[in-house]
Design an enzyme around this catalytic site. Structure first.
Site, PDB file in Angstrom:
ATOM      1  N   LYS A   1       0.803  -1.217   0.000  1.00 54.46           N
ATOM      2  CA  LYS A   1       0.000   0.000   0.000  1.00 54.46           C
ATOM      3  C   LYS A   1       0.839   1.271   0.000  1.00 54.46           C
ATOM      4  O   LYS A   1       0.414   2.292  -0.525  1.00 54.46           O
ATOM      5  CB  LYS A   1      -0.971  -0.012   1.184  1.00 54.46           C
ATOM      6  CG  LYS A   1      -2.024  -1.103   1.045  1.00 54.46           C
ATOM      7  CD  LYS A   1      -3.216  -0.871   1.934  1.00 54.46           C
ATOM      8  CE  LYS A   1      -4.311  -1.886   1.637  1.00 54.46           C
ATOM      9  NZ  LYS A   1      -5.503  -1.688   2.489  1.00 54.46           N
TER      10      LYS A   1
ATOM     11  N   LYS B   1      -7.739 -10.796  -7.084  1.00 56.14           N
ATOM     12  CA  LYS B   1      -8.811 -11.114  -6.146  1.00 56.14           C
ATOM     13  C   LYS B   1     -10.007 -10.190  -6.372  1.00 56.14           C
ATOM     14  O   LYS B   1      -9.848  -9.046  -6.775  1.00 56.14           O
ATOM     15  CB  LYS B   1      -8.334 -10.971  -4.699  1.00 56.14           C
ATOM     16  CG  LYS B   1      -7.400 -12.046  -4.228  1.00 56.14           C
ATOM     17  CD  LYS B   1      -7.283 -12.061  -2.714  1.00 56.14           C
ATOM     18  CE  LYS B   1      -6.816 -10.755  -2.130  1.00 56.14           C
ATOM     19  NZ  LYS B   1      -6.641 -10.850  -0.653  1.00 56.14           N
TER      20      LYS B   1
ATOM     21  N   LYS C   1     -13.606  -4.824  -3.182  1.00 47.10           N
ATOM     22  CA  LYS C   1     -14.572  -3.724  -3.079  1.00 47.10           C
ATOM     23  C   LYS C   1     -14.086  -2.499  -3.846  1.00 47.10           C
ATOM     24  O   LYS C   1     -14.882  -1.716  -4.354  1.00 47.10           O
ATOM     25  CB  LYS C   1     -14.769  -3.314  -1.619  1.00 47.10           C
ATOM     26  CG  LYS C   1     -15.373  -4.362  -0.726  1.00 47.10           C
ATOM     27  CD  LYS C   1     -15.401  -3.852   0.711  1.00 47.10           C
ATOM     28  CE  LYS C   1     -15.759  -4.944   1.686  1.00 47.10           C
ATOM     29  NZ  LYS C   1     -15.656  -4.492   3.089  1.00 47.10           N
TER      30      LYS C   1
END
Length: 366
Positions: free
Chosen positions: A151, A231, A234
């Site tokens: 990240k 994957k 959201k």
């Protein structure tokens, strides 16, 4: 020609590091397989309030959470809103998301009488224990964890909160003296930090925390419907890539119909060479509660287009009652807030005496 001694030493060090990591992973897996006697153990897990859970969340975590509350005598599930603010959040939306997540968890089958369901930020002991653990954790230890490496690259640095995120995660687990944590394989390194911190605290201040073991999920990861190499997420910018548990039957049918497959009409399960079709088989088998082999057998004689109809039917059948229950619960916000308040009280009853003992051992109190 012989390699320089320094080169050989570097290679040996890399080998030892890889072996050590693999060994720890296997140990965690062995703990997951170990059957605890009835009436023992405590499970902790958390989920961020970052929108409605998607199909991957449901199959990878929430379905397992429902099962675990019937297998262990003490289970805590936290809506980890402190973790969520490592990225900017709109305050009004965050408040809505917290209550919506409570509705989603209850609709999926979490029973607030069997499991303690609570909002993390309302139990202040989490943050105090996290600070104490931060003082036991080195910066190089955190720098190599996957959360930060992934990240921080996306954000060209990342906040201090993102950097210390795994320490707060360890505090979440250890605050309740949890013995088991349901995790995916990609989360093992973060659980290892909790194990390390338990050992470091116990060695310095006396034994207090158990070393939590991994409960590895047996469910295959659900992939994006538009990019089966990634994957389901959201945050995916493609709306057709992700099925949420509140999608309507028409939305589900459209998303499955547009799912990426390939140019071979026969349905087979081969994740390496046919990831798109294999992802549909994974979803079908999980939602219909059948084996992969049974799912492929049911697809015999169908091309991938017709098979998508079977997958759609299985998904709609499982998600419709959940979607309807979420809608019902959302209309009763007072009930949802009451459930979280009750969970907070129960969580504090467990957390307060542990932190009191920590304060005494560290030297803050007599």
């Amino acid at each position: 020609m012989a390699l320089p001694v320094r080169t050989n030493l570097r290679r040996l060090l890399r080998f030892i590091q890889k072996f050590h990591s693999s060994e720890r992973f296997l140990c965690a897996a062995a703990r997951a397989d170990k059957k605890e006697p009835p009436g023992s153990g405590r499970v902790f897990s958390g989920i961020q309030p970052t929108g409605v859970p998607h199909l991957g969340n449901y199959l990878g975590a929430l379905e397992n959470w429902v099962a675990l509350q019937h297998q262990y005598p003490s289970v805590l599930y936290s809506i980890v809103d402190l973790h969520s603010i490592t990225v900017p959040q709109d305050p009004a939306q965050l408040r809505t998301n917290i209550v919506d997540m409570a509705a989603s968890l209850l609709a999926c089958g979490i029973d607030p009488e069997r499991a303690i369901l609570f909002q993390q930020s309302q139990v202040s002991e989490h943050t105090e224990l996290s600070w104490i653990f931060s003082c036991l954790t080195s910066m190089p230890r955190l720098r190599h964890l996957p959360q930060w490496k992934m990240k921080s690259k996306q954000k060209n640095e990342g906040s201090v909160g993102l950097y210390t995120y795994p320490v707060l995660q360890a505090a979440d687990i250890l605050l309740y003296k949890s013995t088991h944590v349901p995790v995916g394989e990609d989360q093992i390194q973060h659980l290892e930090l909790a194990q390390d911190l338990a050992r470091m605290f116990n060695n310095r201040y006396g034994v207090l925390f158990p070393e939590p073991g991994a409960l590895l999920s047996s469910t295959r990861k659900v992939k994006s419907l538009r990019d089966p190499s990634a994957k389901m997420s959201k945050s995916d910018s493609q709306t057709m890539a992700t099925i949420t548990i509140t999608d309507s039957p028409d939305d589900i049918a459209l998303k499955v119909r547009r799912a990426v497959t390939d140019f071979t009409s026969e349905v087979t399960f081969d994740p390496e060479t046919r990831p798109g079709v294999s992802n549909l088989v994974t979803i079908h088998s999980a939602m219909a509660k059948i084996s992969v082999e049974e799912a492929v057998a049911q697809a015999r004689g169908l091309d991938t287009g017709a098979y998508k109809g079977l997958v759609t039917e299985a998904v709609i059948q499982r998600l419709t009652p959940i979607r309807e229950e979420i809608e019902r619960l959302r209309s009763d916000r007072a009930y949802l807030e009451g459930v979280l308040a009750q969970g907070t009280r129960r969580a504090r009853e467990l957390a307060a005496p542990v932190l009191k003992e920590v304060r005494q051992r560290v030297g803050f109190t007599e």
